[in-house]
Design an enzyme around this catalytic site. Structure first.
Site, mmCIF file in Angstrom:
data_model
loop_
_atom_site.group_PDB
_atom_site.id
_atom_site.type_symbol
_atom_site.label_atom_id
_atom_site.label_comp_id
_atom_site.label_asym_id
_atom_site.label_seq_id
_atom_site.Cartn_x
_atom_site.Cartn_y
_atom_site.Cartn_z
ATOM 1 N N ASP A 149 -2.696 2.254 -6.145
ATOM 2 C CA ASP A 149 -1.614 2.265 -5.157
ATOM 3 C C ASP A 149 -1.614 1.061 -4.233
ATOM 4 O O ASP A 149 -0.948 1.079 -3.195
ATOM 5 C CB ASP A 149 -1.712 3.539 -4.311
ATOM 6 N N GLU A 150 -2.305 -0.002 -4.607
ATOM 7 C CA GLU A 150 -2.469 -1.119 -3.675
ATOM 8 C C GLU A 150 -2.569 -2.425 -4.438
ATOM 9 O O GLU A 150 -3.240 -2.505 -5.478
ATOM 10 C CB GLU A 150 -3.741 -0.881 -2.848
ATOM 11 N N ASP A 183 0.867 -1.174 0.000
ATOM 12 C CA ASP A 183 0.000 0.000 0.000
ATOM 13 C C ASP A 183 0.907 1.228 0.000
ATOM 14 O O ASP A 183 1.648 1.464 0.961
ATOM 15 C CB ASP A 183 -0.907 -0.002 1.231
#
Length: 469
Positions: free
Chosen positions: A105-106, A11
């Site tokens: 983003d993960e 993350d």
């Protein structure tokens, strides 16, 4: 559950805000808030400096401004963030063929499938190497969680924030989860959490103590049984490399409620065009057109129409959305509109082109003398931008945070604009904080620019937007 912590969850830390700080030296170490800047905008991401004031994601922007009035408020640059995300996902792909992106983003990574880790030591080495590679490639930091399941890996990455790594040893799940809030478990949102609270269950240990039968009674067979297993630390969900898109949609929230029926129809048509653009960019077509309308009183209506087969034709989608709008009462005002396409497929049926032609002929008939349509229906299917919208073009062009380039001073970014002027700070990712200058909004030497690489030698993509759910 695995006997070794070989599932990794990455993350990125305050991704949008961190990317803006990396691109703008004058903002480093200062509170930065990214999101919609209109009266009804919401926070997309807040930097850690802004979070100290209580600002967080999904908060109304007006509330964020009250909490942190001196923060930098910037519009999102999704094309820029996507280019960084692609660099990060490429690094994840080097670890394993099984990478499951959850957002820009993960992502989850199955380290065992990539042959890079079979035990605790190998997982730790892979996780630390990934963090170093991300920093070297993008200039940004990410937090890593390692565990024997997806649920626990995600919990571990949350505990690792910011810029850390946490490994949860297999066998310690019950002890770790017991005192935590029920909201930490997948599938427990605000509504379910409140339902459990009213039943006297606020921690994961409370769920285990209540037992499976009680959870099934409260939440239903599927949800209750699944929640009980997860409360005990059991999660057998595999890392899935490809997640099929289920729908493509776009929506806009308006600063002022729309009352004019013609204007509402124009906005729906624009949304339909944007939706088709995203649909085509994702390589899909779809057969169900969905219209979303949020009215002045916050009531939200959705209407859908299923076509004979999948399409990516803008005229078909536009006309279907228009038909759906005719069945919605908008007299009190509209604050949000959305158009989506679901029932996705990888092809388009040929006969839908005939359907598009029929729709076009129908639109011409309605708009022609004697067509019998009302005032709203006399608007052609493709309507030019109305004159009142024109002045907004310059304002959008100089939105706070956007890149610009000046013929004399070089690259910079917009700090703000208004009263016919735009303020620009001239600096680059590798430069010291730069000087601020002010220009007329129509200065011929000032023009929109492209994002610059955050790390020397790394590329950054052009601006753009696309979203596939």
């Amino acid at each position: 559950m695995r006997a070794a912590p070989t599932i990794l969850h990455l993350d990125m830390d305050a991704f949008f805000a961190a990317a803006e700080q990396a691109a703008k030296p004058s903002l480093r170490g200062k509170p930065v808030v990214v999101g919609g800047l209109g009266p009804r905008g919401v926070v997309a991401t807040a930097s850690y400096e802004a979070r100290r004031f209580g600002v967080h994601s999904a908060m109304p922007m007006a509330q964020a401004r009250r909490l942190a009035p001196n923060a930098a408020y910037l519009v999102p640059r999704f094309g820029f963030y996507r280019s960084i995300s692609e660099q990060v996902m490429e690094l994840l792909g080097r670890l394993s063929p099984l990478v499951e992106p959850l957002s820009l983003d993960e992502a989850f990574v199955d380290l065992e499938a990539g042959g890079v880790a079979e035990d605790r030591a190998g997982a730790l080495e892979a996780g630390e190497r990934l963090r170093r590679d991300i920093l070297a490639t993008t200039g940004l930091t990410g937090s890593v969680g390692l565990a024997g399941s997806k649920m626990l890996a995600k919990i571990a990455s949350e505990e690792a924030k910011p810029d850390g790594l946490v490994l949860i040893e297999p066998g310690t799940e019950r002890e770790l989860l017991g005192p935590k809030s029920v909201r930490i478990l997948p599938g427990v949102g605000p509504a379910t959490g409140e339902h459990l609270r009213r039943a006297g269950m606020t921690t994961v240990a409370d769920l285990v103590e209540a037992g499976e039968d009680e959870l099934v009674r409260l939440l239903g067979r599927a949800h209750g049984a699944s929640l009980y297993r997860m409360a005990q630390g059991h999660d057998d969900r595999p890392v899935v490399a490809e997640r099929d898109a289920k729908s493509v949609s776009v929506e806009d929230t308006f600063d002022v409620d729309l009352h004019d029926r013609v204007r509402i129809r124009i906005e729906v048509e624009r949304l339909a065009e944007r939706c088709v653009g995203r649909l085509r960019a994702s390589g899909h077509s779809g057969r169900t057109i969905v219209l979303k309308v949020r009215r002045f009183d916050f009531s939200t209506l959705t209407r859908s129409e299923t076509l004979r087969g999948p399409t990516d034709d803008p005229l078909v989608v536009r006309e279907a959305a228009g038909r759906l709008l005719e069945g919605v009462d908008t007299t009190g005002g509209v604050r949000l509109l959305g158009v989506g396409v679901s029932g996705l497929a990888d092809y388009t049926q040929e006969d839908l082109f005939a359907q598009a032609a029929e729709a076009a002929e129908a639109a011409e008939d309605v708009g022609s003398p004697g067509g019998g349509g009302g005032a709203a229906e006399e608007v052609p299917a493709a309507v030019a931008v109305p004159e009142p919208e024109e002045p907004l073009a310059a304002e959008r062009k100089w939105a706070p945070g956007n890149d610009v380039r000046h013929a004399v001073y070089g690259a910079g970014w917009v700090q703000g604009s208004g009263v016919g002027r735009v303020t620009v700070r001239f600096e680059e990712p590798q430069s010291p904080p730069g000087r601020v200058r002010t220009f007329l909004v129509d200065d011929p030497e000032l023009e929109p620019g492209e994002p610059l690489p955050l790390v020397r030698g790394a590329g950054a993509g052009a601006e753009g937007e696309a979203a596939v759910a």
